[in-house]
Design a protein around this motif. Structure first.
Motif, PDB file in Angstrom:
ATOM      1  N   ASP A 282      39.774  27.232  48.198  1.00 55.04           N
ATOM      2  CA  ASP A 282      38.850  26.462  47.356  1.00 55.04           C
ATOM      3  C   ASP A 282      37.452  26.506  47.975  1.00 55.04           C
ATOM      4  N   ILE A 283      36.466  26.845  47.146  1.00 59.13           N
ATOM      5  CA  ILE A 283      35.118  27.002  47.691  1.00 59.13           C
ATOM      6  C   ILE A 283      34.138  25.951  47.168  1.00 59.13           C
ATOM      7  N   HIS A 284      34.647  24.934  46.465  1.00 59.79           N
ATOM      8  CA  HIS A 284      33.752  23.867  45.985  1.00 59.79           C
ATOM      9  C   HIS A 284      33.212  23.087  47.173  1.00 59.79           C
ATOM     10  N   GLU A 285      31.897  23.031  47.258  1.00 55.91           N
ATOM     11  CA  GLU A 285      31.291  22.555  48.487  1.00 55.91           C
ATOM     12  C   GLU A 285      30.536  21.229  48.349  1.00 55.91           C
ATOM     13  N   ILE A 286      29.913  21.056  47.174  1.00 60.57           N
ATOM     14  CA  ILE A 286      28.923  19.982  47.055  1.00 60.57           C
ATOM     15  C   ILE A 286      29.500  18.592  47.324  1.00 60.57           C
TER      16      ILE A 286
ATOM     17  N   VAL B 158      40.258  15.570  53.173  1.00 61.50           N
ATOM     18  CA  VAL B 158      40.547  16.856  52.553  1.00 61.50           C
ATOM     19  C   VAL B 158      40.061  16.857  51.106  1.00 61.50           C
ATOM     20  N   SER B 159      39.149  17.774  50.814  1.00 66.62           N
ATOM     21  CA  SER B 159      38.614  17.890  49.467  1.00 66.62           C
ATOM     22  C   SER B 159      39.301  19.053  48.755  1.00 66.62           C
ATOM     23  N   ALA B 160      39.630  18.867  47.480  1.00 68.25           N
ATOM     24  CA  ALA B 160      40.209  19.944  46.653  1.00 68.25           C
ATOM     25  C   ALA B 160      39.741  19.751  45.223  1.00 68.25           C
TER      26      ALA B 160
ATOM     27  N   LEU C 268      40.463  22.166  42.760  1.00 62.93           N
ATOM     28  CA  LEU C 268      41.283  22.967  41.849  1.00 62.93           C
ATOM     29  C   LEU C 268      42.703  22.422  41.825  1.00 62.93           C
ATOM     30  N   THR C 269      43.326  22.518  40.660  1.00 64.81           N
ATOM     31  CA  THR C 269      44.720  22.078  40.586  1.00 64.81           C
ATOM     32  C   THR C 269      45.609  22.980  41.433  1.00 64.81           C
ATOM     33  N   THR C 270      45.179  24.236  41.625  1.00 68.31           N
ATOM     34  CA  THR C 270      45.992  25.154  42.430  1.00 68.31           C
ATOM     35  C   THR C 270      45.872  24.879  43.923  1.00 68.31           C
TER      36      THR C 270
ATOM     37  N   GLY D  38      37.787  24.879  28.955  1.00 62.62           N
ATOM     38  CA  GLY D  38      38.876  25.057  29.910  1.00 62.62           C
ATOM     39  C   GLY D  38      38.394  24.580  31.255  1.00 62.62           C
ATOM     40  N   CYS D  39      39.181  24.567  32.206  1.00 60.13           N
ATOM     41  CA  CYS D  39      40.588  24.396  32.314  1.00 60.13           C
ATOM     42  C   CYS D  39      40.783  22.993  32.860  1.00 60.13           C
ATOM     43  N   GLY D  40      40.933  22.069  31.935  1.00 65.46           N
ATOM     44  CA  GLY D  40      41.019  20.650  32.273  1.00 65.46           C
ATOM     45  C   GLY D  40      42.180  20.342  33.213  1.00 65.46           C
TER      46      GLY D  40
ATOM     47  N   VAL E  17      43.795  23.763  29.501  1.00 58.47           N
ATOM     48  CA  VAL E  17      44.138  22.881  30.630  1.00 58.47           C
ATOM     49  C   VAL E  17      45.049  23.667  31.566  1.00 58.47           C
ATOM     50  N   SER E  18      45.279  23.124  32.749  1.00 56.90           N
ATOM     51  CA  SER E  18      46.101  23.838  33.721  1.00 56.90           C
ATOM     52  C   SER E  18      47.561  23.399  33.645  1.00 56.90           C
ATOM     53  N   ALA E  19      48.465  24.376  33.756  1.00 55.28           N
ATOM     54  CA  ALA E  19      49.903  24.119  33.686  1.00 55.28           C
ATOM     55  C   ALA E  19      50.383  23.692  35.067  1.00 55.28           C
TER      56      ALA E  19
ATOM     57  N   THR F  82      40.299  33.634  29.723  1.00 50.07           N
ATOM     58  CA  THR F  82      40.684  32.693  30.777  1.00 50.07           C
ATOM     59  C   THR F  82      39.700  32.714  31.932  1.00 50.07           C
ATOM     60  N   GLU F  83      39.602  31.560  32.567  1.00 51.74           N
ATOM     61  CA  GLU F  83      38.783  31.433  33.762  1.00 51.74           C
ATOM     62  C   GLU F  83      39.700  31.115  34.942  1.00 51.74           C
ATOM     63  N   SER F  84      41.003  31.076  34.662  1.00 48.54           N
ATOM     64  CA  SER F  84      41.941  30.597  35.689  1.00 48.54           C
ATOM     65  C   SER F  84      42.539  31.708  36.542  1.00 48.54           C
TER      66      SER F  84
ATOM     67  N   GLN G 299      34.553  34.617  35.201  1.00 47.70           N
ATOM     68  CA  GLN G 299      34.537  34.172  36.598  1.00 47.70           C
ATOM     69  C   GLN G 299      33.305  33.316  36.828  1.00 47.70           C
ATOM     70  N   CYS G 300      33.385  32.458  37.823  1.00 46.75           N
ATOM     71  CA  CYS G 300      32.208  31.677  38.191  1.00 46.75           C
ATOM     72  C   CYS G 300      31.484  32.374  39.335  1.00 46.75           C
ATOM     73  N   THR G 301      30.179  32.283  39.353  1.00 48.69           N
ATOM     74  CA  THR G 301      29.431  32.659  40.543  1.00 48.69           C
ATOM     75  C   THR G 301      29.458  31.450  41.480  1.00 48.69           C
ATOM     76  N   THR G 302      28.976  31.603  42.686  1.00 55.08           N
ATOM     77  CA  THR G 302      29.011  30.489  43.632  1.00 55.08           C
ATOM     78  C   THR G 302      27.592  30.126  44.062  1.00 55.08           C
ATOM     79  N   PRO G 303      26.974  29.234  43.325  1.00 55.20           N
ATOM     80  CA  PRO G 303      25.591  28.899  43.632  1.00 55.20           C
ATOM     81  C   PRO G 303      25.463  28.121  44.925  1.00 55.20           C
ATOM     82  N   PRO G 304      24.356  28.191  45.627  1.00 53.29           N
ATOM     83  CA  PRO G 304      23.275  29.107  45.305  1.00 53.29           C
ATOM     84  C   PRO G 304      23.491  30.502  45.883  1.00 53.29           C
TER      85      PRO G 304
ATOM     86  N   HIS H 232      34.563  14.031  30.337  1.00 55.22           N
ATOM     87  CA  HIS H 232      34.391  13.751  31.759  1.00 55.22           C
ATOM     88  C   HIS H 232      34.005  15.015  32.535  1.00 55.22           C
ATOM     89  N   GLY H 233      33.013  15.759  32.014  1.00 55.84           N
ATOM     90  CA  GLY H 233      32.549  16.952  32.724  1.00 55.84           C
ATOM     91  C   GLY H 233      33.637  17.998  32.848  1.00 55.84           C
ATOM     92  N   SER H 234      34.258  18.361  31.722  1.00 56.82           N
ATOM     93  CA  SER H 234      35.291  19.416  31.689  1.00 56.82           C
ATOM     94  C   SER H 234      36.526  19.087  32.514  1.00 56.82           C
ATOM     95  N   ARG H 235      36.941  17.851  32.489  1.00 55.95           N
ATOM     96  CA  ARG H 235      38.126  17.505  33.275  1.00 55.95           C
ATOM     97  C   ARG H 235      39.285  16.956  32.440  1.00 55.95           C
TER      98      ARG H 235
HETATM   99  C1  B12 Z   1      29.981  22.939  40.143  1.00 57.20           C
HETATM  100  C2  B12 Z   1      31.377  23.505  39.966  1.00 57.20           C
HETATM  101  C3  B12 Z   1      31.648  24.743  40.515  1.00 57.20           C
HETATM  102  C4  B12 Z   1      30.660  25.474  41.394  1.00 57.20           C
HETATM  103  C5  B12 Z   1      30.688  24.943  42.849  1.00 57.20           C
HETATM  104  C6  B12 Z   1      29.369  25.195  43.559  1.00 57.20           C
HETATM  105  C7  B12 Z   1      29.415  24.838  45.012  1.00 57.20           C
HETATM  106  N1  B12 Z   1      28.591  25.528  45.790  1.00 57.20           N
HETATM  107  O1  B12 Z   1      30.134  23.941  45.440  1.00 57.20           O
HETATM  108  C8  B12 Z   1      31.170  26.920  41.251  1.00 57.20           C
HETATM  109  C9  B12 Z   1      30.428  27.518  40.091  1.00 57.20           C
HETATM  110  C10 B12 Z   1      31.088  27.804  42.468  1.00 57.20           C
HETATM  111  C11 B12 Z   1      32.611  26.716  40.845  1.00 57.20           C
HETATM  112  C12 B12 Z   1      33.575  27.703  41.015  1.00 57.20           C
HETATM  113  C13 B12 Z   1      34.838  27.620  40.495  1.00 57.20           C
HETATM  114  N2  B12 Z   1      35.316  26.603  39.743  1.00 57.20           N
HETATM  115 CO1  B12 Z   1      34.390  24.921  39.522  1.00 57.20          CO
HETATM  116  N3  B12 Z   1      33.571  23.298  39.016  1.00 57.20           N
HETATM  117  C14 B12 Z   1      32.378  22.795  39.245  1.00 57.20           C
HETATM  118  C15 B12 Z   1      32.236  21.440  38.527  1.00 57.20           C
HETATM  119  C16 B12 Z   1      31.511  21.631  37.222  1.00 57.20           C
HETATM  120  C17 B12 Z   1      31.540  20.345  39.296  1.00 57.20           C
HETATM  121  C18 B12 Z   1      31.954  20.179  40.759  1.00 57.20           C
HETATM  122  C19 B12 Z   1      30.867  19.466  41.527  1.00 57.20           C
HETATM  123  O2  B12 Z   1      30.162  20.058  42.329  1.00 57.20           O
HETATM  124  N4  B12 Z   1      30.664  18.189  41.237  1.00 57.20           N
HETATM  125  C20 B12 Z   1      29.661  17.370  41.872  1.00 57.20           C
HETATM  126  C21 B12 Z   1      30.236  16.712  43.129  1.00 57.20           C
HETATM  127  C22 B12 Z   1      29.204  15.749  43.694  1.00 57.20           C
HETATM  128  O3  B12 Z   1      31.371  15.997  42.741  1.00 57.20           O
HETATM  129  P1  B12 Z   1      32.831  16.293  43.341  1.00 57.20           P
HETATM  130  O4  B12 Z   1      32.936  17.672  43.802  1.00 57.20           O
HETATM  131  O5  B12 Z   1      33.841  15.817  42.359  1.00 57.20           O
HETATM  132  O6  B12 Z   1      32.898  15.383  44.617  1.00 57.20           O
HETATM  133  C23 B12 Z   1      32.874  13.970  44.568  1.00 57.20           C
HETATM  134  C24 B12 Z   1      34.254  13.325  44.452  1.00 57.20           C
HETATM  135  O7  B12 Z   1      35.232  14.169  43.883  1.00 57.20           O
HETATM  136  C25 B12 Z   1      34.574  12.858  45.816  1.00 57.20           C
HETATM  137  N5  B12 Z   1      35.194  13.803  46.761  1.00 57.20           N
HETATM  138  C26 B12 Z   1      35.157  15.141  46.807  1.00 57.20           C
HETATM  139  N6  B12 Z   1      35.773  15.598  47.889  1.00 57.20           N
HETATM  140  C27 B12 Z   1      36.242  14.555  48.551  1.00 57.20           C
HETATM  141  C28 B12 Z   1      36.965  14.462  49.731  1.00 57.20           C
HETATM  142  C29 B12 Z   1      37.331  13.221  50.200  1.00 57.20           C
HETATM  143  C30 B12 Z   1      38.085  13.124  51.470  1.00 57.20           C
HETATM  144  C31 B12 Z   1      37.000  12.045  49.473  1.00 57.20           C
HETATM  145  C32 B12 Z   1      37.428  10.745  49.937  1.00 57.20           C
HETATM  146  C33 B12 Z   1      36.257  12.140  48.291  1.00 57.20           C
HETATM  147  C34 B12 Z   1      35.887  13.387  47.846  1.00 57.20           C
HETATM  148  O8  B12 Z   1      33.306  12.514  46.332  1.00 57.20           O
HETATM  149  C35 B12 Z   1      32.373  13.514  45.915  1.00 57.20           C
HETATM  150  C36 B12 Z   1      30.988  12.971  45.922  1.00 57.20           C
HETATM  151  O9  B12 Z   1      30.785  11.913  45.011  1.00 57.20           O
HETATM  152  C37 B12 Z   1      33.746  21.088  38.294  1.00 57.20           C
HETATM  153  C38 B12 Z   1      34.035  20.166  37.123  1.00 57.20           C
HETATM  154  C39 B12 Z   1      33.817  18.728  37.497  1.00 57.20           C
HETATM  155  N7  B12 Z   1      33.164  18.012  36.637  1.00 57.20           N
HETATM  156  O10 B12 Z   1      34.234  18.287  38.554  1.00 57.20           O
HETATM  157  C40 B12 Z   1      34.359  22.473  38.120  1.00 57.20           C
HETATM  158  C41 B12 Z   1      35.837  22.720  38.361  1.00 57.20           C
HETATM  159  C42 B12 Z   1      36.327  21.931  39.546  1.00 57.20           C
HETATM  160  N8  B12 Z   1      35.892  24.173  38.656  1.00 57.20           N
HETATM  161  C43 B12 Z   1      36.909  24.778  38.146  1.00 57.20           C
HETATM  162  C44 B12 Z   1      37.219  26.159  38.314  1.00 57.20           C
HETATM  163  C45 B12 Z   1      38.395  26.686  37.535  1.00 57.20           C
HETATM  164  C46 B12 Z   1      36.475  26.992  39.159  1.00 57.20           C
HETATM  165  C47 B12 Z   1      36.777  28.462  39.504  1.00 57.20           C
HETATM  166  C48 B12 Z   1      38.230  28.739  39.853  1.00 57.20           C
HETATM  167  C49 B12 Z   1      36.305  29.348  38.341  1.00 57.20           C
HETATM  168  C50 B12 Z   1      36.457  30.826  38.535  1.00 57.20           C
HETATM  169  N9  B12 Z   1      37.460  31.426  37.891  1.00 57.20           N
HETATM  170  O11 B12 Z   1      35.697  31.443  39.214  1.00 57.20           O
HETATM  171  C51 B12 Z   1      35.836  28.699  40.709  1.00 57.20           C
HETATM  172  C52 B12 Z   1      36.486  28.378  42.060  1.00 57.20           C
HETATM  173  C53 B12 Z   1      36.874  29.524  42.909  1.00 57.20           C
HETATM  174  C54 B12 Z   1      37.528  29.004  44.175  1.00 57.20           C
HETATM  175  N10 B12 Z   1      38.350  29.838  44.791  1.00 57.20           N
HETATM  176  O12 B12 Z   1      37.340  27.898  44.627  1.00 57.20           O
HETATM  177  C55 B12 Z   1      37.755  23.839  37.341  1.00 57.20           C
HETATM  178  C56 B12 Z   1      39.080  23.495  38.001  1.00 57.20           C
HETATM  179  C57 B12 Z   1      40.144  23.459  36.954  1.00 57.20           C
HETATM  180  C58 B12 Z   1      41.499  23.386  37.448  1.00 57.20           C
HETATM  181  N11 B12 Z   1      42.357  23.180  36.470  1.00 57.20           N
HETATM  182  O13 B12 Z   1      41.834  23.521  38.602  1.00 57.20           O
HETATM  183  C59 B12 Z   1      36.784  22.618  37.107  1.00 57.20           C
HETATM  184  C60 B12 Z   1      37.500  21.264  36.971  1.00 57.20           C
HETATM  185  C61 B12 Z   1      35.984  22.910  35.821  1.00 57.20           C
HETATM  186  C62 B12 Z   1      36.801  23.318  34.655  1.00 57.20           C
HETATM  187  N12 B12 Z   1      37.391  22.399  33.910  1.00 57.20           N
HETATM  188  O14 B12 Z   1      36.919  24.491  34.395  1.00 57.20           O
HETATM  189  N13 B12 Z   1      32.788  25.490  40.310  1.00 57.20           N
END
Ligand code: B12
Lengths: 216, 482
Positions: free
Chosen positions: A103-107, A149-151, A153-155, B106-108, B147-149, B175-177, B211-216, B363-366
């Motif tokens: 998982d590469i989600h970083e923010i 631990v942050s995740a 993705l469902t996978t 997708g993929c909620g 959505v994801s299975a 698919t993006e999955s 596929q998603c890119t990985t910003p920045p 909820h932001g694609s969730r």
């Molecule tokens: C931005 C984003 C990306 C960016 C990430 C950029 C980066 N440099 O980090 C990019 C474009 C790279 C990306 C890539 C992918 N993504 Co994406 N992404 C998102 C998105 C829209 C927002 C995530 C985000 O940054 N939110 C902002 C931050 C601030 O919020 P957060 O991460 O949720 O973190 C907060 C809380 O969750 C909590 N928290 C987080 N971690 C932790 C840890 C602890 C210990 C605690 C207590 C709290 C906590 O606190 C944080 C701060 O408030 C989400 C959808 C969503 N709304 O969440 C999809 C999402 C997570 N991504 C998704 C997918 C599918 C992917 C990809 C697989 C797509 C692809 N085929 O390439 C790839 C991932 C590849 C990989 N191997 O990881 C899916 C996952 C679906 C699923 N069923 O698993 C989502 C849900 C979107 C969707 N519905 O399609 N993604």
């Protein structure tokens, strides 16, 4: 005079001015001020102010992050002197945090790490795509109180369970607490895998971490 | 008989959002960034491709710096027009710049259960059900794994998902999955079975990959390698940037466009270097970070502007665009969802984005909601009607009819009225009833949308997939499970 300096320190944090903060920290050392005083009576006052303003909706996340950066820079200047005096800055606890393997989600993870460190935790951020074993090894090495631990993705979410289990196997549980988060994670999931806590956002993560180390 | 697909074409309204000079400046800035700062390609296969074409590759940081002419020449190889094929050829989707098609989002990760209203983790049956409802709805042109299975093992989950979609709809599947090479190979094999062989698949790609890119300024290694496998087989491949102002991109909108553009065009260029002429598309869902939480907003004026602007960039590169619209941050189908999804869809349609992603998530694609899905379709239907614009000719000026009715009177009994009234929009879900009726029943759009989804699920029988084909697809998946 010292009061003016303390005030300027707080202001450098409020303004998020890294260079000002470093300069003021050096000035404190030159003037022989106890570095712990510089932190607690100067810089921390700024951190608290920014926190309050943020909570009130007057300041935004970038303000908070920049304040955190300035704070980190000031502390880095003061640290050698703190060590030389044989004193220690009191931290709330030690946290190892990262985004799980695959998982590469970083923010979100980085935000949580920044907030924890601003709140007074010692934070080791392992980055993204972190193998289960790396969490365990780091936790042992730095004698962590909490593993986060942050995740996103469902996978990859399923591997949060592996971290809990690996910490068990390493004999680090229940001393080391586990907190989890990320988009697909819920309280229900946290309970199911035997994690100690879940938070939906970074502010909640700080409160949770404090609770886990008994600081609140 | 296969369901008709409602796509926007021959638009009569347009938007002036970026001037040709603006586009040129964004393009020049983008090439500058790719050449001087570089983009991270964390895959040795990808780095080999770049190196073979003379780009500067740093094997330690995995950053690629490519000269502008290399990017420009590679992009010229991308076909401007191609077709997303469907299991039912009558539902093929030509990406020719003159159509807007809507897909499911997708993929909620969670779903609001249609029967109980409970919020729960998503599973395979949900994928199948959503595909079945989509098959019946003419606003939906293709199905993105919605959505994801989560009741299936992570490493083959994405394959069970596309199988479930094919079993429940004849429309195109995207698919993006799929973001590993191994899964991509299996998916290509599955798609070839549906299409009737590898060569047929090349002509009729029944599956496309996003596929998603990985910003920045980065890519994901698994995503790159999966995309290369798909491109080699002739499946259309898109790269989506989700740059977010103030977190993964500059706070300013133009700066955000530059960062996202650098990610997307560098990825598309790499595909064209590896497989010249491979069908690719630009994809984007840029946003602005929520200043309070850091969250991904999925709405707001910045998103809407990006929705309009990005197609101008994709047109400049002469490739189709898939634009993120809908995708509200709202927690339930409410005022916010209506505002977010209407404005984002309007802006993306006015600039004729080829694909829109997509209906149904909250909820932001969730969180998947069937209510939101069908209400989103109605939003699209409104825009669809708006895009027809106002036709001014003798028939529509209707002078004879105006003369016939004269001052006072009404147009109800005119033949002209009967002839044209069905061109006027009739809502499915807007509440236009008398107040007293509403007062009595206290129901509304959400209830009707939910009812409709239930009714479709209870009655709609999609054209089944040949059981032999199903069995063959399952065998391919099983071979990965050993
Ligand atoms: C931005 C984003 C990306 C960016 C990430 C950029 C980066 N440099 O980090 C990019 C474009 C790279 C990306 C890539 C992918 N993504 Co994406 N992404 C998102 C998105 C829209 C927002 C995530 C985000 O940054 N939110 C902002 C931050 C601030 O919020 P957060 O991460 O949720 O973190 C907060 C809380 O969750 C909590 N928290 C987080 N971690 C932790 C840890 C602890 C210990 C605690 C207590 C709290 C906590 O606190 C944080 C701060 O408030 C989400 C959808 C969503 N709304 O969440 C999809 C999402 C997570 N991504 C998704 C997918 C599918 C992917 C990809 C697989 C797509 C692809 N085929 O390439 C790839 C991932 C590849 C990989 N191997 O990881 C899916 C996952 C679906 C699923 N069923 O698993 C989502 C849900 C979107 C969707 N519905 O399609 N993604």
């Amino acid at each position: 005079m010292t009061d003016d300096l303390f005030q300027a320190m707080a202001q450098s944090i409020i303004d998020g001015e890294v260079e000002d903060a470093e300069r003021l920290a050096r000035e404190a050392l030159e003037r022989g001020i106890d570095p712990l005083d510089a932190i607690n009576k100067g810089f921390v006052v700024g951190v608290n102010y920014v926190g309050d303003q943020y909570a009130a909706g007057e300041m935004f996340l970038p303000d908070l992050v920049l304040a955190g950066e300035a704070m980190k820079a000031a502390v880095a200047v003061l640290e050698p002197e703190i060590a030389r005096r044989g004193t220690e800055r009191e931290m709330l606890g030690t946290v190892v945090i990262g985004t799980i393997e695959g998982d590469i989600h970083e923010i979100g993870k980085t935000l949580v790490a920044t907030m924890l460190s601003t709140a007074g935790f010692k934070v080791y951020d392992l980055g993204v795509d972190v193998p289960v074993t790396a969490f365990v090894e780091k936790a042992r090495e730095v004698n962590a109180d909490i593993v986060g631990v942050s995740a996103l993705l469902t996978t990859t979410m399923v591997k949060q369970r592996d971290v809990v289990e690996a910490l068990e196997d390493a004999g680090l549980r229940p001393k080391v607490k586990v907190m989890v988060g990320g988009a697909p994670v819920t309280q229900g999931w946290a309970d199911e895998i035997g994690a100690d806590g879940y938070s939906e956002d970074a502010i909640g993560a700080v409160a949770l971490a404090k609770r886990l180390v008994g600081a609140e | 008989m296969s369901r008709k697909i409602k796509s926007i074409s021959d638009p009569r309204i347009s938007l002036n959002i970026l001037s040709p000079e603006d586009v040129q400046r964004i393009h020049t800035a983008t090439l500058d960034i790719i050449e001087s700062v570089g983009v991270r390609f964390p895959s040795h296969k990808a780095l080999d491709i770049w190196e073979a074409h003379g780009a500067t590759v740093d094997r330690d940081t995995m950053v690629v710096k490519a000269p502008g002419h290399l990017i420009e020449e590679a992009l010229k190889k991308a076909p401007p027009v191609y077709t997303l094929a469907a299991r039912d050829p009558a539902q093929d989707l030509p990406l020719d710049g003159n159509h807007v098609y809507v897909g499911t989002d997708g993929c909620g990760v969670q779903i609001i259960d249609l029967e109980t209203g409970e919020l729960r983790r998503s599973r395979l049956q949900d994928v199948a059900d959503i595909a079945r409802v989509s098959d019946d709805v003419e606003e939906i042109a293709f199905i993105w794994t919605p959505v994801s299975a989560q009741d299936y093992p992570p490493h083959t989950r994405s394959l069970y998902e596309i199988l479930a979609i094919w079993e429940n709809t004849t429309k195109h599947v995207q698919t993006e999955s799929i973001y590993s090479e191994e899964e991509a190979r299996a998916a290509v094999e599955m798609a070839a079975v549906i299409a009737g062989g590898k060569e047929e698949l090349r002509k009729r790609p029944v599956l496309s990959i996003m596929q998603c890119t990985t910003p920045p300024l980065g890519q994901d290694g698994g995503s790159l390698e999966a995309a290369l496998v798909a491109a080699e087989a002739g499946l259309p491949v898109g790269f989506m940037t989700m740059t977010s102002c103030a977190s993964t991109a500059p706070a300013t909108l133009a700066g955000n466009l530059v960062v996202g553009n650098a990610e997307v065009i560098s990825a598309l260029a790499m595909i064209e270097l590896a497989y010249p002429g491979a069908p690719v598309f630009y994809a984007a869902a840029q946003t602005a970070m929520d200043l309070r939480t850091g969250g991904y907003t999925g709405g707001g004026p910045e998103d809407f502007l990006f929705g309009g602007a990005t197609n101008v960039l994709a047109d400049f590169y002469n490739v189709p665009l898939s634009m993120g619209s809908f995708a509200t941050g709202a927690k339930e189908p409410n005022w916010q969802a209506g505002v977010d999804n209407s404005l984002s869809t309007l802006m993306a349609c006015i600039s004729m984005s080829d694909m829109l992603l997509g209906v149904g998530l909250l909820h932001g694609s969730r969180i998947w909601s069937y209510e939101q899905m069908l209400l989103d379709c109605e939003i699209y239907d409104i825009v669809y009607h708006m895009m027809k614009g106002i036709v001014v000719d003798d028939e529509t000026l209707a002078l004879d009819v105006i003369r016939a009715v004269g001052p006072g009177g009404n147009f109800l009994a005119q033949k002209h009225t009967k002839k044209h009234m069905r061109e006027l929009w009739v809502p499915q879900f807007m509440d236009r009833r008398p107040y007293t009726e509403w007062q009595e029943k206290r129901d509304g759009p959400r209830d009707w949308a939910r009812e409709k989804a239930r009714q479709i699920l209870a009655t709609h029988e999609p054209e089944p997939l040949d059981p032999k084909v199903s069995a063959e697809l399952k065998r391919i998946i099983a071979s990965l499970e050993k």
